[in-house]
Design a protein around this motif. Structure first.
Motif, PDB file in Angstrom:
ATOM      1  N   UNK A   1       3.646  14.684 -13.231  1.00 30.27           N
ATOM      2  CA  UNK A   1       1.987  15.120 -14.385  1.00 30.27           C
ATOM      3  C   UNK A   1       2.385  17.102 -13.923  1.00 30.27           C
ATOM      4  N   UNK A   2       2.821  17.670 -12.883  1.00 29.07           N
ATOM      5  CA  UNK A   2       2.495  18.562 -12.279  1.00 29.07           C
ATOM      6  C   UNK A   2       3.474  19.133 -12.892  1.00 29.07           C
TER       7      UNK A   2
ATOM      8  N   UNK B   1       1.574   6.654  -6.743  1.00 25.78           N
ATOM      9  CA  UNK B   1       0.858   7.409  -7.161  1.00 25.78           C
ATOM     10  C   UNK B   1       1.609   8.644  -6.813  1.00 25.78           C
ATOM     11  N   UNK B   2       1.825   9.420  -5.683  1.00 24.68           N
ATOM     12  CA  UNK B   2       2.303  10.496  -5.957  1.00 24.68           C
ATOM     13  C   UNK B   2       3.344  11.103  -6.435  1.00 24.68           C
ATOM     14  N   UNK B   3       4.625  10.102  -7.217  1.00 23.12           N
ATOM     15  CA  UNK B   3       5.839  10.494  -8.010  1.00 23.12           C
ATOM     16  C   UNK B   3       4.914  10.515  -9.106  1.00 23.12           C
TER      17      UNK B   3
ATOM     18  N   UNK C   1       0.830  -1.389   0.120  1.00 27.87           N
ATOM     19  CA  UNK C   1       0.104  -0.137   0.130  1.00 27.87           C
ATOM     20  C   UNK C   1       0.675   1.405   0.405  1.00 27.87           C
ATOM     21  N   UNK C   2       1.826   2.023   0.694  1.00 26.17           N
ATOM     22  CA  UNK C   2       2.895   2.748   0.754  1.00 26.17           C
ATOM     23  C   UNK C   2       3.768   2.217  -0.570  1.00 26.17           C
ATOM     24  N   UNK C   3       3.948   1.080  -1.032  1.00 27.02           N
ATOM     25  CA  UNK C   3       5.340   1.625  -2.379  1.00 27.02           C
ATOM     26  C   UNK C   3       3.907   2.167  -3.685  1.00 27.02           C
ATOM     27  N   UNK C   4       2.398   1.850  -3.414  1.00 29.48           N
ATOM     28  CA  UNK C   4       1.416   1.699  -4.687  1.00 29.48           C
ATOM     29  C   UNK C   4       1.350   3.548  -4.914  1.00 29.48           C
ATOM     30  N   UNK C   5       1.293   3.973  -3.266  1.00 27.60           N
ATOM     31  CA  UNK C   5       0.676   5.479  -2.798  1.00 27.60           C
ATOM     32  C   UNK C   5       1.882   6.494  -3.404  1.00 27.60           C
TER      33      UNK C   5
END
Length: 233
Positions: A157-158, A150-152, A143-147
Motif C-alpha cells: 500500500x505504501x 500484513x506487513x507485506x 501467527x508469524x505468517x499472518x503478521x
C-alpha cells in the motif's frame, strides 16, 4: 439458539483437549517406564535381547529410545515422527519377542503391542491434537505468517501510494514564470549642437552678457540712446 450452539462447541473443544492430553500420556507412559527400567538395569535387558537372537549392547540405546520417545509423545513434540517410530518399534518387538502365538502369554503381549501400534498410527494421522508442542508451534507459525502477510500488504500500500503521488506530480502543469524584460534605455539626445562644450539648455537660462562699450556701468541696450560712434570699436 446461537448461544446454545456456541456453548456446545466450547464444551466439545474442552473435552477434546482433555482427551488429547490423557490419550498421549496413556500411550507414552508405558514407554517412559520401560525405558527407565532398561537404563536402571541394562544387564538384565541385555540378557533378554541376546536370548532373542539379537546382538548384545542394545539395552542402553533401546532404553534411551523408549524414554525419549515416550516423553516426546506425552509433550506432543515431533508427534508424527515419534508416533511412526514407536509404532514400528512395537511391531518389531512382536517379531522378535512375542512371535510364539501358541503361548497365551506371548499372544496377549503380541495383541497388546498391536493395539499400541494402532494407537500410534491414529496419533500419526491426527498429530495436530490440541495442547501439544506441535499445535502451539503451528499456531505460532500461523501467527508469524499472518503478521508477515500484513506487513507485506502494508508495504504494498505504501509503494502504491508513493507511485500514485509521483504520477500526480508528473501530470501537474508547472506554471511558467513570465520573462523578465529589461527596461529599454532612452535614446541619447545631443544638447550641445553648437559644440561649445556647454549644454544648450544651460545656455538658454544664462543671462545675456552685458554690453557696456562706453564704460559707463550701464548696459548700452538699456540706455535707450545711441552709442557715441567714437566709442565703437
Amino acid at each position: 439458539m446461537t448461544d446454545t450452539t456456541g456453548r456446545e462447541q466450547g464444551e466439545s473443544a474442552t473435552v477434546n483437549v482433555i482427551a488429547a492430553i490423557v490419550g498421549r500420556i496413556l500411550l507414552a507412559i508405558i514407554f517412559i517406564v520401560s525405558g527407565a527400567n532398561k537404563l536402571i538395569d541394562p544387564a538384565a535387558t541385555d540378557a533378554m535381547i541376546v536370548a532373542a537372537g539379537l546382538p548384545a549392547g542394545l539395552a542402553i540405546p533401546t532404553g534411551i529410545f523408549e524414554l525419549v520417545g515416550g516423553l516426546a509423545i506425552a509433550l506432543g513434540f515431533m508427534t508424527r515422527l515419534f508416533s511412526i517410530l514407536l509404532a514400528g518399534f512395537c511391531l518389531v518387538t512382536i517379531l522378535f519377542f512375542h512371535r510364539q502365538i501358541t503361548d497365551p502369554m506371548q499372544a496377549a503381549m503380541a495383541m497388546k503391542n498391536l493395539a499400541i501400534a494402532g494407537g500410534f498410527l491414529c496419533l500419526f494421522a491426527h498429530s495436530q491434537m490440541r495442547s501439544s508442542y506441535d499445535a502451539m508451534a503451528a499456531k505460532h507459525e500461523g501467527f508469524v505468517e499472518a503478521r508477515a502477510a500484513e506487513e507485506r500488504a502494508r508495504d504494498a500500500e505504501l509503494r502504491a501510494a508513493k507511485a500514485e503521488g509521483r504520477a500526480e506530480g508528473a501530470t501537474t502543469v508547472t506554471p511558467v514564470a513570465a520573462p523578465v524584460v529589461a527596461p529599454v534605455a532612452a535614446p541619447v539626445v545631443d544638447h550641445d549642437r553648437d559644440r561649445d562644450g556647454v549644454d544648450d539648455r544651460v545656455e538658454r537660462v544664462r543671462p545675456a552678457p552685458v554690453v557696456d562699450r562706453d564704460r559707463d556701468g550701464v548696459d548700452d541696450r538699456d540706455e535707450g540712446t545711441p552709442i557715441d560712434p567714437r566709442l565703437r570699436p
